[in-house]
Enzyme design. Structure first.
Site, mmCIF file in Angstrom:
data_model
loop_
_atom_site.group_PDB
_atom_site.id
_atom_site.type_symbol
_atom_site.label_atom_id
_atom_site.label_comp_id
_atom_site.label_asym_id
_atom_site.label_seq_id
_atom_site.Cartn_x
_atom_site.Cartn_y
_atom_site.Cartn_z
ATOM 1 N N HIS A 103 -77.947 79.111 -21.145
ATOM 2 C CA HIS A 103 -76.862 79.318 -21.792
ATOM 3 C C HIS A 103 -75.740 79.583 -21.091
ATOM 4 C CE1 HIS A 103 -79.008 83.194 -21.392
ATOM 5 N NE2 HIS A 103 -77.536 83.733 -21.323
ATOM 6 N N HIS A 105 -71.830 81.573 -20.803
ATOM 7 C CA HIS A 105 -71.133 82.729 -21.270
ATOM 8 C C HIS A 105 -69.580 82.208 -21.441
ATOM 9 C CE1 HIS A 105 -74.161 86.035 -21.240
ATOM 10 N NE2 HIS A 105 -74.551 85.279 -20.424
HETATM 11 P P1 AMP Z 1 -78.012 86.572 -20.194
HETATM 12 O O1 AMP Z 1 -78.421 88.179 -19.881
HETATM 13 O O2 AMP Z 1 -77.181 85.767 -19.619
HETATM 14 O O3 AMP Z 1 -79.344 85.986 -20.592
HETATM 15 O O4 AMP Z 1 -77.240 86.860 -21.755
HETATM 16 C C1 AMP Z 1 -77.997 87.045 -23.049
HETATM 17 C C2 AMP Z 1 -76.518 87.359 -23.942
HETATM 18 O O5 AMP Z 1 -77.331 87.130 -25.244
HETATM 19 C C3 AMP Z 1 -76.309 88.753 -23.894
HETATM 20 O O6 AMP Z 1 -74.700 88.844 -23.367
HETATM 21 C C4 AMP Z 1 -76.570 89.351 -25.028
HETATM 22 O O7 AMP Z 1 -75.683 90.211 -25.584
HETATM 23 C C5 AMP Z 1 -76.666 88.138 -25.882
HETATM 24 N N1 AMP Z 1 -77.429 88.334 -27.048
HETATM 25 C C6 AMP Z 1 -78.747 88.735 -27.063
HETATM 26 N N2 AMP Z 1 -79.405 88.502 -28.412
HETATM 27 C C7 AMP Z 1 -78.145 87.872 -29.320
HETATM 28 C C8 AMP Z 1 -78.218 87.625 -30.567
HETATM 29 N N3 AMP Z 1 -79.214 87.777 -31.416
HETATM 30 N N4 AMP Z 1 -76.991 86.915 -30.941
HETATM 31 C C9 AMP Z 1 -76.016 86.880 -29.986
HETATM 32 N N5 AMP Z 1 -76.018 87.337 -28.712
HETATM 33 C C10 AMP Z 1 -77.072 87.857 -28.370
#
Ligand code: AMP
Length: 139
Positions: A103, A105
């Site tokens: 993903h 951001h």
């Molecule tokens: P990463 O640490 O780059 O893997 O980012 C994962 C991101 O997903 C974090 O910023 C979390 O806040 C976000 N996240 C986790 N669970 C969910 C969810 N159910 N819906 C939306 N965002 C999420």
């Protein structure tokens, strides 16, 4: 590198098993609000096809994903009126990755406003829903 594991929360979001505040969807891509935003409008853009991170992603998927990320970022900027934005992407836990489905951001930056911690505090769902609607209206 560990192989991609489809048993992750973003796969469940793609498959509609758990809800999200969606801002964009097409056959290849989904974009939705980060539930623990680092700033107002923090949005995630994910491919529907599975890869753990940047290194095992199909190059064609990556090429499409970065273009979709730009399209979504433009809508996020228009809807939020932010002063700038960061694109962030983490690979493996020591680098900050917490969800092991690729993903990007999109993190809006507001002059003089510090970012909140990564994956820190959950935002209010009503506010996130309203923001998602505003971004959907900005494409
Ligand atoms: P990463 O640490 O780059 O893997 O980012 C994962 C991101 O997903 C974090 O910023 C979390 O806040 C976000 N996240 C986790 N669970 C969910 C969810 N159910 N819906 C939306 N965002 C999420």
């Amino acid at each position: 590198m560990t192989a991609y594991d489809p048993d992750n929360i973003f796969t469940k979001i793609i498959e509609g098993e758990i809800p999200c505040h969606k801002v964009y969807e097409d056959n290849e891509t989904l974009a939705f609000m980060d539930i623990m935003p680092q700033s107002q409008g923090h949005t995630l853009v994910i491919p529907k096809s599975g890869s753990r991170n940047l290194l095992d992603a199909d190059p064609a998927v990556l090429a499409d994903l970065i273009q979709k990320t730009r399209t979504v970022a433009a809508a996020v900027m228009k809807a939020t009126g932010a002063d700038g934005f960061r694109i962030m992407q983490f690979n493996e836990a020591p680098a900050g990755q917490t969800v092991f489905h690729l993903h990007f951001h999109i993190i809006p930056i507001y002059e003089g406003v510090p970012l909140k911690p990564h994956a820190g505090e959950a935002a209010d769902h009503t506010a996130l829903g309203a923001l998602a609607a505003k971004i959907r209206g900005a494409f």
